[in-house]
Design a protein around this motif. Structure first.
Motif, PDB file in Angstrom:
ATOM      1  N   ARG A 370     -38.098 -10.265   0.968  1.00  0.00           N
ATOM      2  CA  ARG A 370     -38.402  -8.872   0.645  1.00  0.00           C
ATOM      3  C   ARG A 370     -39.808  -8.752   0.049  1.00  0.00           C
ATOM      4  N   SER A 371     -40.552  -7.806   0.527  1.00  0.00           N
ATOM      5  CA  SER A 371     -41.925  -7.630   0.053  1.00  0.00           C
ATOM      6  C   SER A 371     -41.976  -7.157  -1.395  1.00  0.00           C
ATOM      7  N   THR A 372     -40.906  -6.541  -1.852  1.00  0.00           N
ATOM      8  CA  THR A 372     -40.890  -6.036  -3.232  1.00  0.00           C
ATOM      9  C   THR A 372     -40.454  -7.093  -4.236  1.00  0.00           C
ATOM     10  N   ALA A 373     -39.931  -8.217  -3.762  1.00  0.00           N
ATOM     11  CA  ALA A 373     -39.362  -9.237  -4.656  1.00  0.00           C
ATOM     12  C   ALA A 373     -40.391  -9.716  -5.676  1.00  0.00           C
ATOM     13  N   PRO A 374     -39.909  -9.997  -6.909  1.00  0.00           N
ATOM     14  CA  PRO A 374     -38.520  -9.990  -7.379  1.00  0.00           C
ATOM     15  C   PRO A 374     -38.019  -8.618  -7.824  1.00  0.00           C
ATOM     16  N   LYS A 444     -41.412 -13.837 -13.142  1.00  0.00           N
ATOM     17  CA  LYS A 444     -40.520 -12.690 -13.236  1.00  0.00           C
ATOM     18  C   LYS A 444     -39.279 -12.847 -12.364  1.00  0.00           C
ATOM     19  N   TYR A 445     -39.266 -13.821 -11.465  1.00  0.00           N
ATOM     20  CA  TYR A 445     -38.075 -14.061 -10.655  1.00  0.00           C
ATOM     21  C   TYR A 445     -36.887 -14.527 -11.494  1.00  0.00           C
ATOM     22  N   SER A 703     -36.890  -3.092 -13.906  1.00  0.00           N
ATOM     23  CA  SER A 703     -37.008  -2.897 -12.455  1.00  0.00           C
ATOM     24  C   SER A 703     -36.687  -4.165 -11.673  1.00  0.00           C
ATOM     25  N   ILE A 704     -36.369  -5.234 -12.367  1.00  0.00           N
ATOM     26  CA  ILE A 704     -35.961  -6.490 -11.730  1.00  0.00           C
ATOM     27  C   ILE A 704     -34.470  -6.665 -11.959  1.00  0.00           C
ATOM     28  N   PHE A 793     -42.155 -16.330  -2.297  1.00  0.00           N
ATOM     29  CA  PHE A 793     -42.482 -14.990  -1.816  1.00  0.00           C
ATOM     30  C   PHE A 793     -42.210 -14.834  -0.316  1.00  0.00           C
ATOM     31  N   ASP A 794     -41.684 -15.901   0.298  1.00  0.00           N
ATOM     32  CA  ASP A 794     -41.433 -15.821   1.749  1.00  0.00           C
ATOM     33  C   ASP A 794     -40.327 -14.833   2.070  1.00  0.00           C
TER      34      ASP A 794
END
Length: 794
Positions: A370-374, A444-445, A703-704, A793-794
């Motif tokens: 996901r491009s928004t992750a995390p 932040k993950y 937001s995470i 980030f994949d």
């Protein structure tokens, strides 16, 4: 010829008199530094303060760099230590008065006349002690040469004031064994995992061997070299008659085995607790000008603590006999805490097991690709960019570069340039290549957590875990972090209703209410469940099922202002807006405050504030401070007798039923789950007749979070940590907590129906309003240390 003889004798006498004069001038302090008699009688030693758990385990120390020294008496030394030291460093120690003349002449002849580099030293143990106490590090051999006479004089003075045993004890307490092992107590503990009294012959020889040069004979880096030095010490002990030839041969063959434990404030048991304790004890009296404009609440909290908590600012409030303030880093205090080392370990293990090995893999899997992750999928790119920029500006790297005068463009370039770094992972640190900005995002993950367990009757805090890994995530989510509490606020609301005369069996329509706030705006809360919609249900059923509509109906009959006052009496300190949606938990509260508040439900309506320390002793064992719990009655016996059965229903058949069904815990207990909007925060509060505990799990930023409630609800994120903890607590019978212990109630409420039964185990999300979901906290923890790893980030 006679003239020559007279001249030589005159020169000899003049030399002797000159030397005598020099030593006299040294003794008088005219040449070099001669400490005053008072200081010789009481050398200024800096000792680390020890932190003890309630089960008398040392869980940490407060000390400055290279001063991790803990005093140990002569009687606590292994006799092998004393024998090894005398045999190796000063075989005539018991026969001289500070200077071994024979050893001095031997050293002079071998070094000066015969030019032998391995002539051995002429310094006695007393001289070496004098050097440790009063001689600064010499920059060259000439400076060292001039230090020697001064040390001789000091050594003679020390022999006048101290017994031989005291001199040996002072020497071993003073010597720096490196690796933050200052003094024999620290050295034995750090290198061998023992106390000095427990050392065997070969272990004592190892540590004494290090006294020659602890950098050169370092057992961590040069094991074989140090082993060779150990064997030299053993040979010296044989020569002195302390061990036999057979013992020497046997011991010399043994490998040098260590039980090395690195000393680091960021490692070891209870690091968040130790840091919280340190910050409390060294706190200064709050001054508004020293707080940022946005720290109004922090200033208020600290000011209240200064006035009401004797542990807060303890070093500033207490003085020694000489009028100076106590120093936790150098005064050798013994701080006896309420933490139980076994329960603390259970709590840390529970967070590692559940957050690290269960939740985190699921979180990675949900965010993968996901491009928004995390961040959650609902978060827009612009908002993410703003969060990342704010996190970058809060990072230490950015602050240092800004102070150094770098431009915004230069800083941005650095933050976007990949560099080598070591990053955190639950399977151990990983070396990788990543830009500092990506490392912040990577950090932040990782989900964060906070857990605290306290004895409900005494306030003794038994376990305190402020996060998942103190070395990488130092923001304390027990005492410092405040997050929205969701449905865990509902027991406070129900308590207010019970105080106003309501009964658990009172009926309420299970329909969506439409309530107007003070401005006339309509507020219509929603439920995640459609169970029994349109029916009349009891308040008991409403709490067990965490039904938002029932809570809103109760709120409509009460004053939000009165509710805020009650929340503050429960121990919630933050500013709370008196709005009708408050009944669903938008207030931001810490885990510590929630545990304090829930102690009332285990303690007959009486709130007990957390107690972290029971007493403090000075380095001589004199008790200088004691601490007792603070208690406040919040609600009466009638309300308590009504609330307890309802909160037990939550565990026995409500949203907390997994404690029974999944983990098999049968002990009487009550509690409440909580989940805030979008699953940003997962809470679980629970209490037994003896213990009260609180658990929070969530992202660094609201937001995470998990996008799906299956993983994001409090019953899934937070409850298992408590359950895993309690299973171990009950399994350890030595702790004294029993699953058969029941609540002591004088007049327990008995339900007139079975309406309290729960119909499923899905936690209810707390959507606050139709038009404005008002569920997201604006408060987030400061950005942690920058770390990152490829592939996430994949």
């Amino acid at each position: 010829m006679r003239y020559i003889v007279i001249s030589l004798w005159a020169l000899f006498v003049a030399g002797v008199l000159s030397i005598a004069a020099v030593f006299m001038l040294i003794a008088k302090g005219k040449i070099g530094y001669m400490p005053p008699i008072e200081e010789l009688e009481n050398p200024k030693n800096k000792y680390a303060s020890e932190i003890f758990s309630s089960d008398m385990k040392v869980i940490g120390r407060f000390f400055k760099e290279k001063e991790n020294r803990v005093y140990v008496s002569y009687n606590e030394l292994s006799p092998y230590l004393v024998k090894a030291l005398i045999a190796t460093e000063d075989i005539r120690f018991t026969n001289h008065s500070g200077i071994d003349v024979k050893a001095v002449f031997r050293a002079l002849i071998k070094r000066v006349i015969l030019l032998q580099s391995n002539a051995g030293g002429g310094s006695t143990i007393t001289q070496q002690l004098a050097k440790q106490l009063y001689s600064p590090s010499a920059e060259n051999i000439i400076e060292r040469f001039f230090q020697k006479p001064i040390e001789w004089v000091i050594a003679v003075q020390l022999e006048r004031f101290y017994t031989k045993e005291e001199i040996i004890n002072m020497y071993l307490n003073k010597y720096d064994f490196l690796n933050n092992a200052v003094g024999i107590q620290s050295a034995a503990s750090i290198y061998l995992g023992k106390s000095p009294s427990e050392l065997s012959i070969e272990e004592a020889a190892t540590l004494v061997g290090m006294c020659k040069n602890s950098s050169y004979f370092n057992p961590i880096r040069k094991n074989e070299r140090t082993r060779g030095r150990r064997n030299v010490v053993l040979e010296q002990m044989r020569k002195a008659g302390y061990i036999t030839k057979a013992e020497l041969d046997s011991l010399s063959q043994l490998p040098l085995k260590l039980h090395y434990s690195r000393v680091d404030h960021k490692e070891g048991l209870a690091p968040y607790f130790r840091e919280h304790l340190r910050m409390m004890m060294v706190a200064k009296k709050p001054e508004r000008k020293k707080y940022a404009s946005w720290q109004t609440q922090k200033f208020s909290d600290d000011s209240l603590a200064w006035e009401t908590n004797p542990l807060y600012g303890w070093c500033e409030k207490n003085t020694k006999a000489d009028g100076t303030k106590y120093n936790i880093y150098t005064d050798g205090l013994k701080i006896y805490t309420t933490i139980d080392s076994r329960m603390q370990q259970y709590a840390e293990d529970a967070i590692t097991e559940h957050v690290g090995h269960y939740l985190q893999p699921k979180f990675f899997a949900e965010k993968k690709g996901r491009s928004t992750a995390p961040f959650a999928s609902r978060i827009k790119k612009e908002e993410i960019d703003n969060i990342m920029k704010r996190a970058m500006r809060q990072s230490e790297r950015y602050i240092m570069m800004k102070k150094a005068g770098h431009s915004a463009q230069e800083i941005e370039k650095v933050f976007n340039t990949p560099i080598e770094m070591r990053v955190f992972s639950w399977n151990g640190p990983i070396d990788t290549l990543m830009s500092p900005l990506d490392s912040i995002r990577y950090q932040k993950y990782f989900l964060r957590a906070g857990f605290m367990a306290m004895e409900a009757k005494t306030g003794h805090v038994k376990a305190y875990v402020g996060g998942v890994d103190f070395k990488n995530f130092q923001y304390n989510m027990v005492s410092d972090g405040r997050r929205q509490i969701g449905s865990t606020i509902k027991p406070f609301l129900y308590t207010m209703a019970m105080q106003e005369g309501a009964s658990p069996d009172d009926l309420s329509p299970n329909v969506q209410p439409r309530l107007a706030d003070e401005n006339g705006k309509i507020w219509a809360p929603r439920n995640a469940s459609n169970k029994r919609v349109g029916e009349m249900v009891t308040l008991r059923w409403g709490l067990a099922n965490s039904n938002n509509w029932i809570s809103a109906n109760i709120m409509s009959k009460l004053s939000p202002y009165a509710f805020v006052r009650l929340l503050h009496s429960f121990g919630l300190k933050n500013k709370i807006d008196p709005v009708i949606s408050l009944c669903l938990g938008p207030a931001e509260v810490s885990v510590e405050e929630m545990v304090t508040a829930y102690s009332t439900f285990s303690n007959g309506g009486v709130r007990v504030d957390p107690l972290y320390v029971t007493r403090i002793e000075d380095n001589l064992g004199n008790v200088i401070s004691t601490f007792t719990p603070t208690m406040t009655e919040v609600f009466g016996e009638d309300a308590y007798n009504k609330m307890l059965p309802m909160l037990r229903d939550v565990i026995d058949g409500g949203t907390g039923a997994r404690v029974r069904a999944r983990y098999g815990i049968k002990a009487p207990m009550g509690g409440k789950t909580g989940t805030t909007n979008f699953n940003a925060d997962g809470w679980f509060m629970a209490f037994t007749p003896s213990l009260v505990a609180g658990t929070w799990v969530g992202g660094e930023d609201p937001s995470i979070h998990f996008d799906r409630i299956t993983q994001g609800q409090g019953a899934e994120m937070a409850l298992p940590i408590f359950a895993l903890f309690m299973k171990n607590v009950y399994a350890n019978k030595d702790l004294g907590y029993s699953e058969t212990e029941d609540f002591n109630m004088s007049n327990q409420f008995v339900a007139t129906s079975d309406d309290g039964k729960y119909e499923g185990d899905d936690e209810i999300m707390n959507f606050s309003t139709e038009d404005d979901e008002n569920g997201e906290s604006n408060m987030s923890a400061p950005s942690s240390t920058e770390v990152g790893i490829d592939g996430i980030f994949d």
